[in-house]
Enzyme design. Structure first.
Site, PDB file in Angstrom:
ATOM      1  N   GLY A  45       4.753   7.288   2.726  1.00 14.56           N
ATOM      2  CA  GLY A  45       5.953   6.333   2.100  1.00 14.56           C
ATOM      3  C   GLY A  45       4.886   5.080   2.037  1.00 14.56           C
ATOM      4  N   ARG A  46       5.618   4.008   1.637  1.00 11.45           N
ATOM      5  CA  ARG A  46       5.108   2.926   1.270  1.00 11.45           C
ATOM      6  C   ARG A  46       5.253   1.650   1.995  1.00 11.45           C
ATOM      7  NH1 ARG A  46       4.942   3.696  -4.521  1.00 11.45           N
ATOM      8  NH2 ARG A  46       4.220   1.838  -5.128  1.00 11.45           N
TER       9      ARG A  46
ATOM     10  N   ASP B 200      -7.523   8.422  15.417  1.00  5.84           N
ATOM     11  CA  ASP B 200      -7.491   8.336  14.101  1.00  5.84           C
ATOM     12  C   ASP B 200      -8.295   6.902  13.502  1.00  5.84           C
ATOM     13  OD1 ASP B 200      -5.269   8.891  10.993  1.00  5.84           O
ATOM     14  OD2 ASP B 200      -7.429   9.295  11.363  1.00  5.84           O
TER      15      ASP B 200
ATOM     16  N   GLY C  73       0.779  -1.113  -0.056  1.00  4.30           N
ATOM     17  CA  GLY C  73       0.226   0.133   0.177  1.00  4.30           C
ATOM     18  C   GLY C  73       0.784   1.222  -0.121  1.00  4.30           C
TER      19      GLY C  73
HETATM   20  N1  LIG Z   1      -1.242  -5.466   5.214  1.00  7.05           N
HETATM   21  C1  LIG Z   1      -0.823  -5.013   5.926  1.00  7.05           C
HETATM   22  N2  LIG Z   1      -0.213  -5.322   7.025  1.00  7.05           N
HETATM   23  C2  LIG Z   1       0.352  -4.590   7.901  1.00  7.05           C
HETATM   24  N3  LIG Z   1       0.731  -3.151   7.709  1.00  7.05           N
HETATM   25  C3  LIG Z   1       0.155  -2.638   6.520  1.00  7.05           C
HETATM   26  N4  LIG Z   1       0.386  -1.571   6.369  1.00  7.05           N
HETATM   27  C4  LIG Z   1       0.978  -0.433   7.347  1.00  7.05           C
HETATM   28  C5  LIG Z   1      -0.219   0.110   8.533  1.00  7.05           C
HETATM   29  C6  LIG Z   1       0.673   0.807   9.774  1.00  7.05           C
HETATM   30  C7  LIG Z   1       0.949   0.577  10.898  1.00  7.05           C
HETATM   31  N5  LIG Z   1       1.582   1.706  11.369  1.00  7.05           N
HETATM   32  C8  LIG Z   1       1.883   2.552  10.842  1.00  7.05           C
HETATM   33  N6  LIG Z   1       2.470   3.775  11.051  1.00  7.05           N
HETATM   34  C9  LIG Z   1       2.521   4.783  10.356  1.00  7.05           C
HETATM   35  O1  LIG Z   1       2.408   4.652   9.296  1.00  7.05           O
HETATM   36  N7  LIG Z   1       3.099   5.684  11.220  1.00  7.05           N
HETATM   37  C10 LIG Z   1       3.430   7.031  10.463  1.00  7.05           C
HETATM   38  C11 LIG Z   1       3.503   7.229   9.146  1.00  7.05           C
HETATM   39  C12 LIG Z   1       3.740   8.692   8.739  1.00  7.05           C
HETATM   40  C13 LIG Z   1       3.970   9.708   9.565  1.00  7.05           C
HETATM   41  C14 LIG Z   1       4.168   9.460  10.986  1.00  7.05           C
HETATM   42  C15 LIG Z   1       4.497  10.330  11.873  1.00  7.05           C
HETATM   43  F1  LIG Z   1       5.926  10.741  11.523  1.00  7.05           F
HETATM   44  F2  LIG Z   1       3.797  11.443  11.477  1.00  7.05           F
HETATM   45  F3  LIG Z   1       4.281  10.060  13.224  1.00  7.05           F
HETATM   46  C16 LIG Z   1       3.858   7.882  11.412  1.00  7.05           C
HETATM   47  S1  LIG Z   1       1.253   2.384   9.067  1.00  7.05           S
HETATM   48  C17 LIG Z   1      -0.394  -3.639   5.589  1.00  7.05           C
HETATM   49 BR1  LIG Z   1      -1.054  -2.766   4.299  1.00  7.05          BR
END
Ligand SMILES: Nc1ncnc(NCCc2cnc(NC(=O)Nc3cccc(C(F)(F)F)c3)s2)c1Br
Length: 264
Positions: free
Chosen positions: A16-17, A127, A11
């Protein structure tokens, strides 16, 4: 980085990705979120990331996606995350328009369990929305992305926000808020899973009425929604945070109890 074999992209987020990855020595499958440091710096989100890592390091719950660790090189920060095999809840919702009452009730019960746990630690997610909810192999819901979570109570403004649909009236009015904003979002989530639309989303006429409708708590629940489900949604979508159904009472609500998996 070279401890992992990187697989397909899962995703794309705002910063980021995400890739599926296998840790070479253990063969353990994880999700790797790659965040560009220059992007984080631009939105001065570094502190938020530190907070997310700190908060997540102390959370262990079956319905909260694990953040196993993180590392960085000069350009990227890498989050090593639990892999949720069935991916993002909202993709499943889009595919079948809306979920059955039984399926929705089970997801809301799992959410209520996770929120009871994090609120017990005075953490608010802030969120809750289908985009941040993932499903594992056994259709267990996983709350992800604590990038916006804070310790209650908080005055901090959620500036870069995606959808407005999940904002609570106190957030729209920039009032101090506490964990009860997650209760509001749970009500919005329940409405959206059962109907396929968010309760306050702006109609296609484009006039942006979402904020006004949230402030006035102006929503209509379609007739196909059962009386019990309606009751739960209305008890969560209360303008006055102190009037919202406490999270423990969500777990014992008739609509939740009647759809619990029959004990074998
Ligand atoms: N199938 C899948 N199995 C597992 N994961 C998947 N996707 C990722 C889910 C996430 C879990 N935690 C996350 N955390 C952040 O994104 N944090 C984040 C991001 C930007 C800025 C910042 C900040 F710098 F602003 F805090 C903090 S994204 C998928 Br699809």
């Amino acid at each position: 980085m070279n401890n992992f074999d990187i697989g397909i992209g899962l995703g794309k987020g705002q910063f980021g990705r995400v890739y599926i990855a296998k840790e070479k020595t253990s063969g353990f499958i994880v999700a790797l979120k790659v965040l560009k440091i220059s992007e984080l710096r631009k939105s001065n989100a570094e502190k938020q990331l530190v907070r997310e890592v700190e908060i997540q390091a102390n959370l262990r719950h079956p319905n909260i996606l694990r953040l196993y660790g993180h590392f960085h090189d000069e350009r990227y920060v890498f989050l090593v995350l639990e892999y949720a095999a069935k991916g993002e809840l909202y993709r499943h919702l889009k595919r079948c328009t809306r979920f059955t009452e039984k399926r929705t009730s089970r997801y809301i019960a799992q959410m209520a369990g996770a929120l009871t746990y994090i609120h017990g630690k005075h953490v608010i997610h802030r969120d809750i929305k289908p985009e941040n909810l993932l499903l594992d192999m056994n259709d267990q819901l996983k709350i992800a992305d604590f990038g916006w979570s804070v310790h209650a109570p908080s005055q901090r403004r959620k500036t870069i926000c995606g959808t407005k649909d999940y904002l609570s009236p106190e957030m729209v009015d920039n009032q101090p808020h506490d964990e009860k904003i997650d209760l509001w979002s749970l009500g919005v989530l329940c409405f959206e899973l059962l109907t396929g639309n968010a309760p306050f989303e702006e109609p296609s006429n484009g006039r942006d009425t979402t904020y006004k409708r949230i402030a006035k708590v102006d929503f209509t629940i379609p007739d196909h929604v059962s009386v019990d489900a309606k009751d739960l949604i209305v008890s969560l979508l209360q303008r006055d945070p102190s009037k919202r159904l406490p999270i423990k009472e969500v777990l014992s609500h008739p609509w939740i109890l009647k759809h619990q998996r029959k004990s074998i």
